[in-house]
Design a protein around this motif. Structure first.
Motif, PDB file in Angstrom:
ATOM      1  N   GLY A   1       0.839  -1.189   0.000  1.00 26.53           N
ATOM      2  CA  GLY A   1       0.000   0.000   0.000  1.00 26.53           C
ATOM      3  C   GLY A   1       0.870   1.233   0.000  1.00 26.53           C
ATOM      4  O   GLY A   1       1.966   1.256   0.560  1.00 26.53           O
ATOM      5  N   SER A   2       0.376   2.282  -0.626  1.00 26.86           N
ATOM      6  CA  SER A   2       1.169   3.508  -0.754  1.00 26.86           C
ATOM      7  C   SER A   2       1.143   4.364   0.505  1.00 26.86           C
ATOM      8  O   SER A   2       1.980   5.239   0.682  1.00 26.86           O
ATOM      9  N   GLY A   3       0.137   4.144   1.360  1.00 25.87           N
ATOM     10  CA  GLY A   3      -0.022   4.984   2.540  1.00 25.87           C
ATOM     11  C   GLY A   3      -0.922   6.181   2.326  1.00 25.87           C
ATOM     12  O   GLY A   3      -1.162   6.957   3.262  1.00 25.87           O
ATOM     13  N   LEU A   4      -1.442   6.374   1.109  1.00 21.18           N
ATOM     14  CA  LEU A   4      -2.307   7.522   0.839  1.00 21.18           C
ATOM     15  C   LEU A   4      -3.527   7.498   1.760  1.00 21.18           C
ATOM     16  O   LEU A   4      -4.235   6.505   1.837  1.00 21.18           O
ATOM     17  N   LYS A   5      -3.774   8.614   2.440  1.00 21.03           N
ATOM     18  CA  LYS A   5      -4.935   8.724   3.317  1.00 21.03           C
ATOM     19  C   LYS A   5      -5.546  10.105   3.141  1.00 21.03           C
ATOM     20  O   LYS A   5      -4.923  11.123   3.475  1.00 21.03           O
ATOM     21  N   LEU A   6      -6.764  10.146   2.585  1.00 24.18           N
ATOM     22  CA  LEU A   6      -7.464  11.395   2.330  1.00 24.18           C
ATOM     23  C   LEU A   6      -8.939  11.234   2.675  1.00 24.18           C
ATOM     24  O   LEU A   6      -9.492  10.140   2.587  1.00 24.18           O
ATOM     25  N   THR A   7      -9.551  12.323   3.029  1.00 18.69           N
ATOM     26  CA  THR A   7     -10.998  12.331   3.193  1.00 18.69           C
ATOM     27  C   THR A   7     -11.647  12.602   1.836  1.00 18.69           C
ATOM     28  O   THR A   7     -10.991  13.080   0.903  1.00 18.69           O
ATOM     29  N   ALA A   8     -12.920  12.284   1.722  1.00 18.54           N
ATOM     30  CA  ALA A   8     -13.627  12.500   0.468  1.00 18.54           C
ATOM     31  C   ALA A   8     -13.593  13.977   0.077  1.00 18.54           C
ATOM     32  O   ALA A   8     -13.664  14.862   0.933  1.00 18.54           O
ATOM     33  N   GLY A   9     -13.473  14.229  -1.204  1.00 12.53           N
ATOM     34  CA  GLY A   9     -13.457  15.599  -1.685  1.00 12.53           C
ATOM     35  C   GLY A   9     -12.162  15.960  -2.384  1.00 12.53           C
ATOM     36  O   GLY A   9     -11.371  15.088  -2.759  1.00 12.53           O
ATOM     37  N   ARG A  10     -11.916  17.249  -2.519  1.00 15.33           N
ATOM     38  CA  ARG A  10     -10.748  17.753  -3.245  1.00 15.33           C
ATOM     39  C   ARG A  10      -9.626  18.111  -2.280  1.00 15.33           C
ATOM     40  O   ARG A  10      -9.873  18.669  -1.218  1.00 15.33           O
ATOM     41  N   HIS A  11      -8.420  17.782  -2.693  1.00 13.98           N
ATOM     42  CA  HIS A  11      -7.242  18.054  -1.867  1.00 13.98           C
ATOM     43  C   HIS A  11      -6.096  18.498  -2.766  1.00 13.98           C
ATOM     44  O   HIS A  11      -5.982  18.049  -3.910  1.00 13.98           O
ATOM     45  N   GLU A  12      -5.241  19.346  -2.240  1.00 14.47           N
ATOM     46  CA  GLU A  12      -4.017  19.721  -2.939  1.00 14.47           C
ATOM     47  C   GLU A  12      -2.882  18.894  -2.355  1.00 14.47           C
ATOM     48  O   GLU A  12      -2.591  18.989  -1.165  1.00 14.47           O
ATOM     49  N   VAL A  13      -2.276  18.055  -3.192  1.00 15.69           N
ATOM     50  CA  VAL A  13      -1.208  17.179  -2.712  1.00 15.69           C
ATOM     51  C   VAL A  13       0.126  17.649  -3.271  1.00 15.69           C
ATOM     52  O   VAL A  13       0.217  18.173  -4.381  1.00 15.69           O
ATOM     53  N   LYS A  14       1.166  17.494  -2.492  1.00 15.68           N
ATOM     54  CA  LYS A  14       2.519  17.768  -2.948  1.00 15.68           C
ATOM     55  C   LYS A  14       3.476  16.872  -2.183  1.00 15.68           C
ATOM     56  O   LYS A  14       3.085  16.129  -1.278  1.00 15.68           O
ATOM     57  N   GLY A  15       4.742  16.917  -2.562  1.00 16.07           N
ATOM     58  CA  GLY A  15       5.749  16.127  -1.866  1.00 16.07           C
ATOM     59  C   GLY A  15       5.407  14.650  -1.824  1.00 16.07           C
ATOM     60  O   GLY A  15       4.959  14.052  -2.810  1.00 16.07           O
ATOM     61  N   GLU A  16       5.607  14.030  -0.673  1.00 13.62           N
ATOM     62  CA  GLU A  16       5.412  12.589  -0.527  1.00 13.62           C
ATOM     63  C   GLU A  16       3.957  12.191  -0.771  1.00 13.62           C
ATOM     64  O   GLU A  16       3.678  11.101  -1.277  1.00 13.62           O
ATOM     65  N   GLN A  17       3.023  13.065  -0.428  1.00 15.22           N
ATOM     66  CA  GLN A  17       1.616  12.733  -0.642  1.00 15.22           C
ATOM     67  C   GLN A  17       1.299  12.630  -2.140  1.00 15.22           C
ATOM     68  O   GLN A  17       0.484  11.799  -2.560  1.00 15.22           O
ATOM     69  N   ALA A  18       1.934  13.453  -2.952  1.00 18.35           N
ATOM     70  CA  ALA A  18       1.761  13.356  -4.401  1.00 18.35           C
ATOM     71  C   ALA A  18       2.282  12.008  -4.899  1.00 18.35           C
ATOM     72  O   ALA A  18       1.658  11.363  -5.753  1.00 18.35           O
ATOM     73  N   LEU A  19       3.434  11.568  -4.376  1.00 23.13           N
ATOM     74  CA  LEU A  19       3.975  10.255  -4.744  1.00 23.13           C
ATOM     75  C   LEU A  19       3.003   9.147  -4.342  1.00 23.13           C
ATOM     76  O   LEU A  19       2.785   8.191  -5.101  1.00 23.13           O
ATOM     77  N   GLN A  20       2.417   9.262  -3.165  1.00 27.71           N
ATOM     78  CA  GLN A  20       1.455   8.255  -2.721  1.00 27.71           C
ATOM     79  C   GLN A  20       0.265   8.178  -3.678  1.00 27.71           C
ATOM     80  O   GLN A  20      -0.211   7.082  -4.004  1.00 27.71           O
ATOM     81  N   TRP A  21      -0.219   9.325  -4.118  1.00 25.44           N
ATOM     82  CA  TRP A  21      -1.332   9.319  -5.064  1.00 25.44           C
ATOM     83  C   TRP A  21      -0.950   8.569  -6.344  1.00 25.44           C
ATOM     84  O   TRP A  21      -1.709   7.740  -6.845  1.00 25.44           O
ATOM     85  N   LEU A  22       0.231   8.861  -6.876  1.00 27.14           N
ATOM     86  CA  LEU A  22       0.665   8.253  -8.129  1.00 27.14           C
ATOM     87  C   LEU A  22       0.956   6.767  -7.985  1.00 27.14           C
ATOM     88  O   LEU A  22       0.816   6.007  -8.955  1.00 27.14           O
TER      89      LEU A  22
END
Length: 545
Positions: free
Chosen positions: A249-270
């Protein structure tokens, strides 16, 4: 100490730059007859000249210093860039012919490496046991910029898609890897580097790929930070974590809706795969991110904002590895300026249609005719969207009539080669012999089959080595129903050669094919416009929280 008679004058400093008498002075410069007033005016003019002189010197030094600093920074950026061999595999793709306006398309292969060969990448990607292993190319996208530079088409291939990988030689180690049909596409990177991945794509698609660009985990984080954040969206709360039935698992953790991701969180999304439900859906999430990133960069006016451009240049040159022919900052900048011309609503992201691999249910294979349609649109420079004009600029330049007369059919020597292994499909046994016999039956008594192993050629062609055989090649093509545009000069053949491609797997008459239409994509290509900002990812139920 005697004071100067003129206030503000520096004692002992003469205006050595002045070669003419002071205004109002006599020929001897004495100023006689003017009561001394002219002397004060002349002194003021001297001071102005001194100010101008020193200003000019300072300005010259500043310009020279800026130029030197600029050159040093340019060399610094060039020093950041790493480059490698463009093509390190057995691949025979050729550049597209110019269109009627003399323009040619541009194709770039973007590779996302899962390398753990640095502490930084291990910290971001986990799998410490894999440190030192050859990297895999888990993200692979072909970016096709149209010849008229008015549209861009992107095709992703899921990482677990089984395709033929050609014989490749690793340019760093010299190790040679044999051709194989039993590997998935992400393994091509470990069998000769990005040049092998490029050769694999060229054989699969029949598309000449001008450049490759590769980025690793740390590079993604660095670029995401330099951009300053990219908006993404999920329809439900998502947490991509290990589960009892599924590790990783990438570790991505977000609540429903729109978020601005950068850094490590952007990598998790990808990197997220399990939480979306499949590899093709991971490609969709990556396309959403890339489209959002493009819109963000355009909104930042990066190319007109020197500070932003320098930040991105620093991040990009540290993050990217590129093929050697674009291994300078200037060439990368020029490439970016070409990509910049395409508006978001003319950018279309897709995923190659695939089906389950009959040899391994965990793998995929290209979906036959639907996959071929995608590749033909790229080869023929047909836009993935339907927003363009009539497309006159996409028409190929007219083929000049050959001045070389054809020999009598019975005297034309022609070899037929089996190229039906192209397009990700297995070769059709006996195709070279079948077509050679068909030519014999038509009166080409010297036609014969090539006994070599089948090769990968997505499209059928008739090739000839020199102008004195062009007429013969055109005559053979006409006899088989192959269009004149598929008759091409090639240094790779020694005589007239019919290469039976993956587009002609049955029959003895070349199948008539309607030209592809703009926007006529297969339904399962999952097309996404670059201007579509309203899409959100659905989360696979086990990964909701």
């Amino acid at each position: 100490m005697a004071r100067s008679s003129v206030r503000g004058e520096v004692p002992g400093v003469e205006d050595t730059m002045s070669l003419t008498p002071r205004a109002g002075a006599g020929r001897d410069g004495s100023g006689a007859g003017h009561g001394g007033g002219g002397g004060r005016g002349a002194d003021r003019r001297r001071r102005r000249r001194r100010v101008l002189r020193w200003s000019a010197i300072v300005l010259a030094v500043a310009i020279l210093g800026t130029a030197c600093a600029g050159w040093l920074y340019y060399e610094h950026l060039n020093g950041n860039l790493r480059s490698g061999e463009r093509d390190s595999g057995d691949s025979k793709a050729r550049k597209a012919e110019p269109n009627a306006a003399g323009q040619t398309p541009l194709n770039i292969l973007l590779i996302g490496s899962d390398s753990r060969n640095s502490a930084e990448n291990v910290a971001l990607g986990g799998s410490r046991d894999n440190r030192g292993n050859p990297p895999l190319g888990d993200v692979q996208m072909l970016i096709h910029l149209s010849a008229d530079r008015e549209s861009a088409s992107v095709v992703s291939i899921p990482r677990d898609t089984r395709v033929p990988i050609p014989r490749c030689t690793d340019p760093k180690t010299g190790e040679t890897f044999p051709a194989t049909t039993n590997r998935i596409i992400n393994e091509s990177l470990a069998r000769g580097g990005p040049g092998c991945t490029l050769a694999t794509w060229q054989n699969l698609t029949g598309v000449y790929i001008d450049h490759w660009m590769m980025i690793d985990f740390a590079g993604v984080v660095r670029m995401a930070d330099a951009i300053g954040g990219v908006e993404v969206c999920v329809n439900q709360n998502v947490w991509d974590r290990p589960l009892p039935a599924q590790k990783g698992g990438s570790g991505l953790k977000l609540t429903a809706g729109r978020h601005e991701v950068k850094g490590e969180q952007a990598l998790q999304w990808l990197r997220t795969r399990h939480a979306w439900g499949s590899d093709p859906l991971r490609a969709r999430a990556q396309h959403m991110y890339m489209n959002s990133m493009i819109r963000t960069l355009r909104g930042q006016n990066v190319f007109t904002d020197t500070g932003r451009l320098m930040d991105l240049a620093e991040a990009a040159t540290k993050s990217l590895q590129v093929s050697e022919e674009i291994g300078t900052v200037k060439k990368l900048y020029d490439l970016g300026m070409q990509l910049k011309t395409v508006p978001p609503d003319r950018i279309t992201m897709t995923t190659l249609p695939t089906v389950e691999d009959s040899q391994n249910s965990d793998h995929l294979v290209p979906a036959g005719a639907r996959a071929d349609r995608i590749w033909r649109m790229v080869r023929e420079d047909v836009p993935f969207d339907d927003k363009g004009g009539p497309g006159a600029a996409r028409k190929p330049a007219p083929q000049p009539a050959s001045s070389d007369p054809a020999a009598p059919d019975a005297r034309i020597g022609v070899v037929v080669r089996n190229g039906t292994r192209g397009g990700g499909q297995a070769a059709v046994p006996g195709r070279a012999g079948t077509i050679a016999q068909a030519l014999v039956d038509k009166g080409f008594a010297r036609a014969s089959k090539d006994t070599a192993a089948p090769v990968a050629e997505p499209a059928t062609e008739v090739r000839f080595p020199s102008a004195d055989l062009e007429g013969d090649a055109q005559r053979v093509a006409k006899a088989l129903g192959i269009p004149p545009a598929s008759v091409k000069k090639s240094a790779e053949v020694s005589g007239v050669t019919v290469v039976v491609g993956a587009d002609w797997r049955t029959g003895t008459a070349y199948p008539v094919q309607a030209p592809p239409r703009a926007g006529d994509l297969p339904a399962d290509a999952d097309a996404l416009s670059g201007s579509d900002s309203g899409r959100c990812m659905d989360v696979y139920k086990p990964y909701r929280w």
